[in-house]
Motif scaffolding. Structure first.
Motif, PDB file in Angstrom:
ATOM      1  N   PHE B 288       0.832  -1.204   0.000  1.00  0.00           N
ATOM      2  CA  PHE B 288       0.000   0.000   0.000  1.00  0.00           C
ATOM      3  C   PHE B 288       0.867   1.255   0.000  1.00  0.00           C
ATOM      4  O   PHE B 288       0.557   2.244  -0.663  1.00  0.00           O
ATOM      5  N   ILE B 289       1.972   1.191   0.778  1.00  0.00           N
ATOM      6  CA  ILE B 289       2.874   2.348   0.773  1.00  0.00           C
ATOM      7  C   ILE B 289       3.448   2.540  -0.618  1.00  0.00           C
ATOM      8  O   ILE B 289       3.647   3.665  -1.079  1.00  0.00           O
ATOM      9  N   LEU B 291       1.993   1.944  -3.400  1.00  0.00           N
ATOM     10  CA  LEU B 291       0.969   2.672  -4.176  1.00  0.00           C
ATOM     11  C   LEU B 291       1.021   4.161  -3.863  1.00  0.00           C
ATOM     12  O   LEU B 291       0.912   5.007  -4.749  1.00  0.00           O
ATOM     13  N   ALA B 292       1.190   4.439  -2.572  1.00  0.00           N
ATOM     14  CA  ALA B 292       1.273   5.840  -2.175  1.00  0.00           C
ATOM     15  C   ALA B 292       2.509   6.495  -2.779  1.00  0.00           C
ATOM     16  O   ALA B 292       2.457   7.638  -3.229  1.00  0.00           O
ATOM     17  N   THR B 381       4.476   5.531  11.697  1.00  0.00           N
ATOM     18  CA  THR B 381       3.295   6.265  11.269  1.00  0.00           C
ATOM     19  C   THR B 381       3.640   7.364  10.281  1.00  0.00           C
ATOM     20  O   THR B 381       2.833   7.747   9.444  1.00  0.00           O
ATOM     21  N   TYR B 384       2.788   7.274   6.486  1.00  0.00           N
ATOM     22  CA  TYR B 384       1.359   7.358   6.147  1.00  0.00           C
ATOM     23  C   TYR B 384       0.858   8.784   6.275  1.00  0.00           C
ATOM     24  O   TYR B 384       0.082   9.272   5.457  1.00  0.00           O
ATOM     25  N   VAL B 385       1.307   9.442   7.354  1.00  0.00           N
ATOM     26  CA  VAL B 385       0.890  10.833   7.526  1.00  0.00           C
ATOM     27  C   VAL B 385       1.461  11.679   6.395  1.00  0.00           C
ATOM     28  O   VAL B 385       0.780  12.555   5.844  1.00  0.00           O
ATOM     29  N   VAL B 387       2.098  10.717   3.362  1.00  0.00           N
ATOM     30  CA  VAL B 387       1.292  10.482   2.160  1.00  0.00           C
ATOM     31  C   VAL B 387       0.025  11.331   2.206  1.00  0.00           C
ATOM     32  O   VAL B 387      -0.336  12.003   1.234  1.00  0.00           O
ATOM     33  N   LEU B 388      -0.620  11.307   3.360  1.00  0.00           N
ATOM     34  CA  LEU B 388      -1.858  12.079   3.476  1.00  0.00           C
ATOM     35  C   LEU B 388      -1.584  13.562   3.252  1.00  0.00           C
ATOM     36  O   LEU B 388      -2.327  14.245   2.551  1.00  0.00           O
ATOM     37  N   LEU B 391      -1.015  14.184  -0.385  1.00  0.00           N
ATOM     38  CA  LEU B 391      -2.274  14.140  -1.135  1.00  0.00           C
ATOM     39  C   LEU B 391      -3.114  15.378  -0.863  1.00  0.00           C
ATOM     40  O   LEU B 391      -3.744  15.926  -1.762  1.00  0.00           O
TER      41      LEU B 391
END
Lengths: 371, 413, 508
Positions: B288-289, B291-292, B381, B384-385, B387-388, B391
């Motif tokens: 998933f990462i 993909l990010a 974490t 993921y943060v 990536v957010l 985005l």
């Protein structure tokens, strides 16, 4: 008229049945290749499944799967892929466990309070993904996947150590402080035993089953009978036509994501209200992803998902008996789940194409017209 | 040079410049906080190792999405890669066989995804989810049948496998060790840059070398070859390709199978390079990462590399940084980056973005100021943060292949 | 001269429709041959068959005297046929050269693209036919006319000597049309055969040598362009039995139903696509908007119904300012809207008819009861629509995609009209439907007008526009440039307003 009704039923069942048969055959081949006797394995699974205690296990297993399926389905009906049920329900359960243990409330009300906290937290967390989509155009698939990790690896992992139970002797427990009994949901053994023999081996049918049934009925009423549900479905079928028809698309995204998360918040409740009564190391994970499978297999249909949840629960609970009887590797059931799911989505696609052709033919025959 | 001029530069100028700026910022923060670890050779090595699976899987995602198929099944295909990577090594006695079978395993996952999405027109996300459910089950079943029968193996773990190993670049990083000398001179920034470079070249694992080589190779493949051109038309405008006699189904099948193969390679890399055994859930969401990273990199090979390094670095750092002080200083880096975003947004009259970036920057700074060490969950974490955040600030600027995720039927019906 | 293409008895059926019914005609080498027919006459299907995109069910096709059987465009390309599609087949994010070479790429060892050879060849082709373009430009940066040039170069690059152009002028502004025609004449001079599909009679007469008329899937006749007038062609295209729309005596009142004031809409680049547009429509009046597609009509409608917020301007519905209201609120206040593309924006194709009938009205009885959908009421109302608007369908539970285009359109018209809206906006209400359904739709528009509703009609069918409207305004480059009386205007004159020609000429 009658024949067309039966045709429709046949078409509706064709996909799941053929997927099941396909998975059954493929699993048999896998079993034979790994020198097991598939017939022995299947009969062991079925013999086990008809026992009362196994049925209780199955229902306990199916209950959260179904709720999780409904949560995913609400998004799917609008073509929103809420992959984040996983993170939403874990975060919701964690929050509900921590907050629920800190309040003192009368019997029943306490239970509803815990449920309410879980639903609100789940709804807010998935609503965040909806908000990102509406305001910043962030695709919900990626954002919910990221939010899953943020919730589990970040928020829960970071806060969990701070809320461990402090026992009377000063030791620290393995989970959050257990909820008081006022927050426990009564089990349904008494109800079942009216119709059957006594349930033994310490099995208890979770009261959350009632919650799941209510969720299913509400989901059906919402999606198929309510105006808002119509808007959700219309947006899912054709967003532009829905917008032309006056459906406010941004509001609908927030609503669908939010509702999906509200239902997702309930997924972790069996652990909290009728099993360990706390959020601990053994908290059941991965139900979010299983719920997506249930929704896909059950075609987002309130009844179809019941069948899908029961099938998955049957396979899950069968793995134990396969292990013990050594008739097959217990892991064959996860493969079966995967194959059924993949075969089913392919079969649904094919049946949809057949149905579309049939409908066009039927309509042009019925009207006797061409254009 | 203005920003637009910079954007027009070819990727092979742009990314080194950005990388240099990144290192300078790290070096500055290093000076500010007295953190020697941020750009040390060992940190970079570990970071790179951790970035590799993300990079290779991300390149897999790139090939799939460039031919128009969303592949959230990368995670599952990586899992197949981990299992087959370990099995191939144990069965045939060489990690190179493991790599081969890892790629093959992932490619089978890709084939499955292609059959469902391209052959039958199943929704790409749905099929990907199904594969992500099927793959771990398959791996566990196979482990039960194979690894559990071996010494030191179990249903959730294989016996130890041999590592693929690596090599140190001569002259630059050993022998005369030119880069190492400059690093030890302790010149501000210059030494840091060479420290990073030497870290790259010192005991570089073969898989890291392959992974890095794959970046220009896939970029070349996509932009300079007939194969790449035809692959890309499937993701941009399949009907246009079809109208010129190109078999779109074929392009998509090939793209998705290669995508699976790369994901499998990424998986076997985790086994062969990082862990030296197969373990259940070993991929920990890196598909998933990846993909990010692909999205972060705006569907370009060089961008995927940047994304992979960005997401791999905090992991790598945290492994070296046992007290958590260096990881904490990353918060300062993030704050600086966000301030840049804020200034940029304000100059573009984009007030909302500017305020948002500023607010998050202040939050990050406060977090930095009021902690002494990074909490253990922070490095895990952070990607993921990040990536957010990327985005949130860049979603509208990113451009994915025009026809990605859309169903394609021959004849346009 | 020898025959380049000959079609004998080509027939193509789709479920419930015969798209091509025994088509016969031949194209001589080196001529510009127009295929002329109304929307939905079967022209595009025929071209797809010629280009190998769809197989014919029956019939024989000969290229240069040799019988051929194309199973894909590759075969057609190999036979020297190239097609310029109505919707450009270009990848926006590819450079011009990438788009051109796709499918017949020159390569060096190992499949590496040989851009040098490609560019040389591209320059040769460009020089030979007088078509210039920068090979390194990205298509996304090109103007529409330039994109079309890329499409033509694409075809020539493959050495095609038979070119099919599917409605090439539909997207062009007049200057671009002229440039295109110059290019076509040069191609013809260089020996190419050109098949030109169109329904704009003036253009067809201007550019072509011979014209084949197709009506309702049948080839009617082939005529020499020099021997016919636009009037002759129109008659051949529509045939005798086609009813032409005509309104009876005026029903216009002096009560304003819809007023639009100073609407300006910007496109994504910040340029005005609708520029300071104002008009009023009275009860019982049909206002027609004429204009070549892409002159801002779509954006104007979006602003009126509330799909997009305009930069500035106001909309009043029966005196009530609805400028800040949502689509739903505007509908509830009395807007009806027939969108131009029924599949894209009008219908839920997989949903049953009754749900389609409810769409847009799901907040009100008989479709809703409070917060709930009233299934019984919805079915009754749907049956009412099916009966009154002659929607031929087995029942209200059949999915919308099962219906023919005409019946789908009648369902939409019925859905929008049966609630007696104050204002109905009709965007291309008869596009792509059969003659019978067309007449039925016209009848409904007329009776709505008689009942005192106000209508805004947007159509590319000039006869429809002239026949139904009480007033016509012309939209050109985002502005309303002329107001005309339909009683005094001909399609030809209207056409010259739409292209801006009449404005430059100083008429009116």
């Amino acid at each position: 008229m009658n024949t067309s009704w039966t045709r429709r039923l046949v078409l509706a069942l064709a996909a799941p049945v053929s997927a099941f048969v396909f998975a059954f055959l493929l699993s048999s081949i896998v079993l034979i290749l790994s020198s097991y006797n598939p017939i022995a394995a299947y009969s062991e699974m079925i013999n086990n499944a008809v026992k009362l205690e196994s049925i209780i296990d199955m229902l306990n297993e199916a209950t959260p799967l179904y709720i999780s399926g409904v949560a995913a389905a609400i998004g799917f009906r609008m073509n929103l892929f809420n992959i984040g049920v996983e993170g939403q329900y874990q975060l919701a359960a964690f929050a509900a466990a921590v907050i629920g243990a800190k309040v003192v409330l009368p019997n029943g009300l306490h239970m509803l309070f815990v449920m309410g906290v879980a639903m609100i937290v789940g709804g807010l967390y998935s609503g965040l993904a909806g908000l990102l989509k509406v305001t910043r155009g962030v695709n919900e698939v990626i954002s919910t996947i990221m939010l899953n990790s943020v919730a589990t690896l970040g928020i829960i992992a970071g806060l969990f150590p701070r809320f461990l139970e402090e026992k009377a002797d000063g030791a620290v427990g393995l989970g959050t402080t257990p909820l008081a009994e006022t927050a426990w949901i009564p089990n349904l053994n008494g109800v079942v035993q009216i119709f059957t023999r006594d349930i033994v081996k310490g099995r208890k049918l979770t009261g959350i089953l009632v919650v799941a049934i209510v969720v299913g009925i509400l989901y059906h009423l919402f999606i198929n009978r309510s105006r808002l549900g119509f808007d959700v479905r219309a947006t899912g079928m054709n967003p532009l036509a829905a917008k032309v028809g006056g459906v406010p698309s941004k509001k609908m995204i927030l609503l669908a994501m939010g509702l999906s998360g509200v239902v997702a918040g309930l997924v972790g409740l069996p652990d909290l209200l009728s099993k360990s009564h706390s959020y601990d190391q053994g908290f059941t994970k991965l139900r979010g992803f299983a719920g997506i499978a249930v929704a896909l297999l059950g075609r987002n249909h309130p009844g179809g998902m019941v069948g899908a949840a029961l099938l998955f629960a049957f396979l899950n609970t069968s793995s134990g008996v396969l292990q013990i009887s050594k008739t097959a590797s217990s892991e064959i059931v996860t493969i079966m789940q995967g194959i059924i799911l993949l075969a089913a989505v392919v079969a649904y696609q094919m049946v949809a194409q057949v149905r579309q052709r049939e409908e066009i033919k039927a309509a042009s025959e019925a009207t006797g017209a061409n254009a | 040079m203005s920003f637009t001029q910079f954007q027009k530069l070819p990727a092979y100028y742009r990314w080194p410049i950005l990388a240099f700026v990144g290192i300078v910022v790290l070096a500055l923060v290093q000076e500010l906080t007295g953190q020697g670890l941020l750009t040390s050779t060992t940190t970079i090595q570990t970071a790179l190792k951790w970035a590799m699976p993300i990079l290779i899987a991300g390149l897999g995602g790139l090939l799939s999405e460039r031919c128009g198929v969303v592949n959230i099944g990368l995670e599952g295909m990586m899992i197949l890669g981990t299992w087959f990577g370990a099995w191939g090594t144990l069965q045939f006695g060489s990690p190179w066989w493991g790599l081969f079978f890892g790629i093959l395993g992932g490619a089978m996952g890709g084939l499955l995804h292609a059959i469902a999405t391209v052959g039958f027109g199943v929704d790409h996300i749905v099929s990907g989810v199904a594969i992500n459910i099927l793959a771990p089950g398959t791996a566990r079943y196979l482990s039960d049948r194979v690894f559990a029968q071996m010494d030191g193996g179990s249903i959730s773990q294989s016996p130890r496998v041999e590592s693929l190993g690596g090599f140190t670049w001569p002259v630059l990083a050993k022998g005369p060790d030119l880069f190492g000398r400059v690093e030890r001179l302790d010149w501000f920034i210059v030494s840091d840059v060479f420290g990073v470079l030497r870290g790259l070249l010192f005991q570089m694992s073969y898989l890291t070398a392959i992974g890095l080589a794959l970046v220009p190779i896939s970029a070349f493949l996509l932009t300079k070859t007939r194969f790449g051109l035809r692959l890309r038309i499937a993701g941009e405008n399949p009907l246009a390709g079809e109208s010129l006699g190109i078999n779109i189904y074929r392009q998509k099948f090939i793209g998705v199978i290669i995508s699976g193969g790369l994901a499998g390679m990424a998986g076997s890399l985790i086994v062969l390079d990082l862990a030296q055994l197969y373990r259940q859930n070993q991929t920990t969401g890196r598909g998933f990462i990846a993909l990010a990273a692909l999205i972060f990199g705006n569907w370009k090979a060089s961008g995927v590399l940047a994304g992979a390094v960005l997401f791999g670095y905090p992991f790598g750092l945290s492994l070296r940084d046992l007290e958590g002080t260096a990881t904490r200083s990353l918060l300062l880096v993030i704050a600086i980056a966000l301030v840049v975003v804020m200034v940029w947004a304000f100059t573009k009259q984009n007030i909302a973005d500017g305020i948002l970036a500023g607010t998050v920057a202040v939050g990050s700074l406060l977090f930095f100021l009021f902690t002494n060490t990074a909490p253990s969950w922070l490095p895990g974490t952070m990607p993921y943060v990040l990536v957010l955040l990327v985005l949130v600030f860049a979603s509208q600027r990113l451009r994915m292949p025009a026809a990605v995720g859309l169903p394609y039927r021959k004849g346009g019906s | 001269m020898s025959t380049a293409i000959e079609l004998i008895g080509i027939t193509k059926r789709f479920p419930g429709v015969i798209a091509n019914d025994n088509i016969n005609f031949s194209v001589e080498e080196g001529e510009i041959h127009a295929i002329c027919g109304e929307n939905g006459a079967g022209k595009s299907t025929l071209m797809k068959i010629l280009y190998g995109m769809q197989p014919a069910d029956e019939g024989v096709m000969k290229v240069n005297g040799v019988e051929v059987d194309f199973s894909s465009p590759t075969d057609a390309i190999a036979a020297g046929i190239g097609m310029v599609h109505q919707h450009f087949m270009l990848a926006d994010q590819f450079s011009v050269i990438e788009n051109v070479i796709l499918g017949s790429e020159p390569t060096t060892v190992g499949g590496i693209l040989d851009f040098d050879t490609a560019k040389t060849h591209l320059a040769e082709v460009g020089d030979a036919y007088g078509l210039t373009i920068d090979p390194d430009d990205f298509v996304s940066e090109l103007e529409v006319g330039e994109r079309q040039r890329v499409e033509i170069i694409k075809v020539l690059y493959r050495g095609a000597n038979i070119l099919i152009l599917d409605e090439p002028t539909a997207v062009l502004v007049p200057q671009e049309v002229e440039a295109l025609f110059d290019n076509l004449r040069e191609l013809k001079a260089a020996g190419s055969t050109i098949i030109f599909i169109d329904h704009k009679l003036q253009e067809v007469l201007e550019i072509s040598d011979r014209i084949t008329i197709i009506r309702r899937g049948k080839s009617i006749t082939t005529v020499n362009a020099a021997d016919v007038t636009a009037g002759d062609l129109a008659e051949l295209m529509v045939g005798e039995e086609l009813p032409s729309p005509e309104t009876t005596e005026s029903t216009v009142t002096d009560v304003v139903a819809l007023e639009v004031q100073n609407i300006t809409v910007l496109d994504e680049y910040g340029r005005p696509v609708v520029h300071d547009v104002s008009f009023k429509i009275h009860q019982g009046e049909v206002l027609g908007i004429a204009g070549i597609e892409g002159n801002g009509q779509g954006e104007l409608v979006d602003a009126i119904v509330g799909m997009e917020r305009p930069l500035s301007g106001s909309v009043y519905l029966g005196g009530l300012d609805v400028s800040l209201k949502s689509v739903r609120q505007r509908r509830d206040e009395g807007f009806g809207y027939v969108p131009k593309d029924r599949h894209e924006a009008g219908l839920l194709l997989v949903a049953p008819l009754w749900e389609n009938a409810a769409l847009g009205h799901q907040t009100k009885p008989p479709f809703a009861k409070g917060w709930w959908i009233d299934r019984k009421g919805s079915h009754q109302r749907t049956d009412e629509i099916r009966e009154r608007f002659d929607v031929r369908s087995p029942n209200a539970d059949v999915a919308a995609h099962a219906l023919s285009g005409g019946n789908q359109q009648k369902l939409i018209i019925g859905r929008e009209l049966i609630g007696d809206p104050k204002v109905i906006i009709l965007a291309h209400p008869t596009r792509g439907i059969d003659v019978g359904a067309q007449a039925a739709v016209w009848n409904e528009i007329r009776s709505a007008r008689a009942a005192g509703q106000a209508s805004l009609l947007i159509s590319a069918d000039l006869d429809e526009l002239i026949g139904l409207s009480d007033r016509i305004v012309v939209m050109f480059h985002g502005k309303l440039v002329a107001e005309l009386d339909p009683a005094e205007i001909t399609p030809r004159l209207l056409g010259s307003y739409m292209t801006g020609a009449a404005l430059q000429g100083g008429a009116q």
